[in-house]
Design an enzyme around this catalytic site. Structure first.
Site, PDB file in Angstrom:
ATOM      1  N   SER A 190     -42.564  19.336  19.796  1.00  0.00           N
ATOM      2  CA  SER A 190     -44.014  19.473  19.632  1.00  0.00           C
ATOM      3  C   SER A 190     -44.499  18.567  18.504  1.00  0.00           C
ATOM      4  CB  SER A 190     -44.374  20.945  19.378  1.00  0.00           C
ATOM      5  OG  SER A 190     -45.770  21.129  19.341  1.00  0.00           O
ATOM      6  N   THR A 191     -45.035  19.135  17.428  1.00  0.00           N
ATOM      7  CA  THR A 191     -45.602  18.342  16.341  1.00  0.00           C
ATOM      8  C   THR A 191     -44.567  17.365  15.769  1.00  0.00           C
ATOM      9  OG1 THR A 191     -46.916  20.271  15.769  1.00  0.00           O
ATOM     10  CG2 THR A 191     -46.890  18.468  14.171  1.00  0.00           C
ATOM     11  N   HIS A 217     -45.297  19.060  23.795  1.00  0.00           N
ATOM     12  CA  HIS A 217     -46.625  19.673  23.798  1.00  0.00           C
ATOM     13  C   HIS A 217     -47.687  18.589  23.619  1.00  0.00           C
ATOM     14  CE1 HIS A 217     -44.711  23.669  22.235  1.00  0.00           C
ATOM     15  NE2 HIS A 217     -44.560  23.513  23.530  1.00  0.00           N
ATOM     16  N   MET A 312     -44.254  23.131  15.767  1.00  0.00           N
ATOM     17  CA  MET A 312     -44.769  24.402  15.261  1.00  0.00           C
ATOM     18  C   MET A 312     -44.468  25.530  16.232  1.00  0.00           C
ATOM     19  SD  MET A 312     -48.518  23.580  13.677  1.00  0.00           S
ATOM     20  CE  MET A 312     -48.919  21.957  14.293  1.00  0.00           C
ATOM     21  N   ASP A 315     -41.892  28.191  20.616  1.00  0.00           N
ATOM     22  CA  ASP A 315     -41.707  27.917  22.041  1.00  0.00           C
ATOM     23  C   ASP A 315     -40.319  27.317  22.255  1.00  0.00           C
ATOM     24  OD1 ASP A 315     -42.344  27.680  24.755  1.00  0.00           O
ATOM     25  OD2 ASP A 315     -43.162  25.660  24.502  1.00  0.00           O
TER      26      ASP A 315
END
Length: 379
Positions: A190-191, A217, A312, A315
């Protein structure tokens, strides 16, 4: 920030409405100081010199000098100023955002496109606050190495951090258990993911011999741009996945933004096909790492490698638990090289990770899990 100094932010956008929304959001956050604003890149360059911000909230599409040109200037002059990009949800926005990340931007956020100013302000606040915390954390680590310490102390700290970056931790339970050769690699990120993938993926060889499935993401249209960007950097094909495609070795498939991706058995009972669905978000994520990892656990029992990288939230945790139960090898990125440690931290703390690796060594660990002896060397 260092010595409890607030993070100094310069807002750069040619639209007065967005400058006001961003200013209102940042003024509400602790440890943030808005030092000024600029209506284009040319004005921003002047203000960087006088105001010395730590971070720009930077629009890309501006007259006179756009955001990409600002990033090129910062990189060329080695100014050491970070940037979070304000992006629009368009194909062109996705392409330019990938270019901005290649030029060193820390992350990106989507400009609010609809709703009242109050709704847009609240939505932006929820998105930007954790990104700014992550940027501050990274800056603190950098300041440890160069500020307020003697030369001897800096050398000692530098060695400690370098050691943290280079060491691969193999969990005892993993070492004692014989695992089958993996036949698929599934990655959740993600991030900080686009830059992490751009560093890790080109180190994988063109003859890895297994397919790679990736959930990053990202919003719709941006994943196609990510796939295109990675495809130019890797020695194997990287593409945005399409519904009904057969899973092929030596190809990386990226889940399309705004959809879910899973694996199902093909009509012949032997092959595996990709299904792209409009199933609900999980963990507020669409695509969701858990959604993909569950299907991998079911269709590649004991024959898969799950990789969880910077991001973050948590997930991927539930999907990894199922993969672990079904005999998969689990690799997690370490804290020191993660932009945000949330997604790797959750499975590590749950005790289901086999290998904790710095970003620069994840590719070699993936190769090892599929019994590939040599990782591709940089040119």
């Amino acid at each position: 920030m260092e010595n409890d100094r607030p993070l100094k932010v310069l807002i750069v956008d040619d639209t007065i409405v967005y400058r006001k929304i961003v200013n209102d959001v940042l003024s509400d956050l602790p440890d943030i100081q808005v030092v000024g604003s600029a209506h284009n890149g040319k004005a921003a360059i002047t203000k960087i010199t006088s105001l010395k911000p730590d971070l720009l909230i930077l629009d890309i599409e501006m007259p006179e000098m756009n955001g990409l040109e600002v990033l090129e200037y910062i990189k060329d002059k080695n100014l050491g100023v970070g940037a979070v990009i304000l992006s629009t949800l368009t194909h062109e926005g996705g392409e330019m955002t990938m270019r901005a990340l290649d030029l060193g931007a820390f992350d990106f956020i989507l400009k609010p496109q609809e709703g009242s100013m109050a709704e847009n302000t609240e939505a932006l606040k929820k998105t930007i606050a954790p990104i700014l915390r992550a940027f501050t954390r990274r800056n603190e680590i950098k300041h440890l190495l160069k500020g307020g310490k003697s030369s001897k102390e800096r050398d000692k700290e530098d060695k400690r951090l370098q050691g943290t970056h280079q060491v691969v931790q193999r969990m005892q339970a993993a070492a004692s258990r014989l695992k089958q050769k993996s036949e698929i690699v599934a990655i959740g990120v993600s991030t900080g993911g686009p830059r992490a993938l751009a560093e890790m993926m080109p180190s994988l060889p063109s003859n890895l011999g297994v397919p790679i499935l990736i959930v990053q993401h990202m919003p719709p249209m941006f994943t196609a741009s990510l796939a295109k960007s990675l495809d130019t950097k890797c020695s194997f094909e990287v593409k945005e996945a399409k519904d009904g495609e057969t899973v092929l070795s030596n190809v990386a498939f990226i889940a399309p933004g705004g959809k879910q991706m899973k694996i199902m058995a093909g009509a012949d009972g032997k092959s595996r096909v990709i299904r792209i669905t409009d199933d609900p978000a999980e963990n507020n994520c669409k695509p969701s790492v858990d959604y993909l990892f569950r299907s991998i656990a079911h269709h590649y029992v004991g024959r898969a490698t799950g990789v969880i990288m910077t991001g973050m939230g948590s997930d991927g945790l539930l999907g990894l638990k199922l993969m672990k139960k079904n005999g998969s090898t689990i690799i997690a990125q370490n804290d020191a090289t993660s932009v945000v440690y949330g997604m790797p931290k959750a499975p590590i703390e749950a005790g289901i990770v086999d290998i904790i690796a710095p970003l620069g060594m994840i590719a070699s660990e993936i190769c090892y899990s599929v019994k590939q002896a040599v990782v591709k060397k940089s040119a």
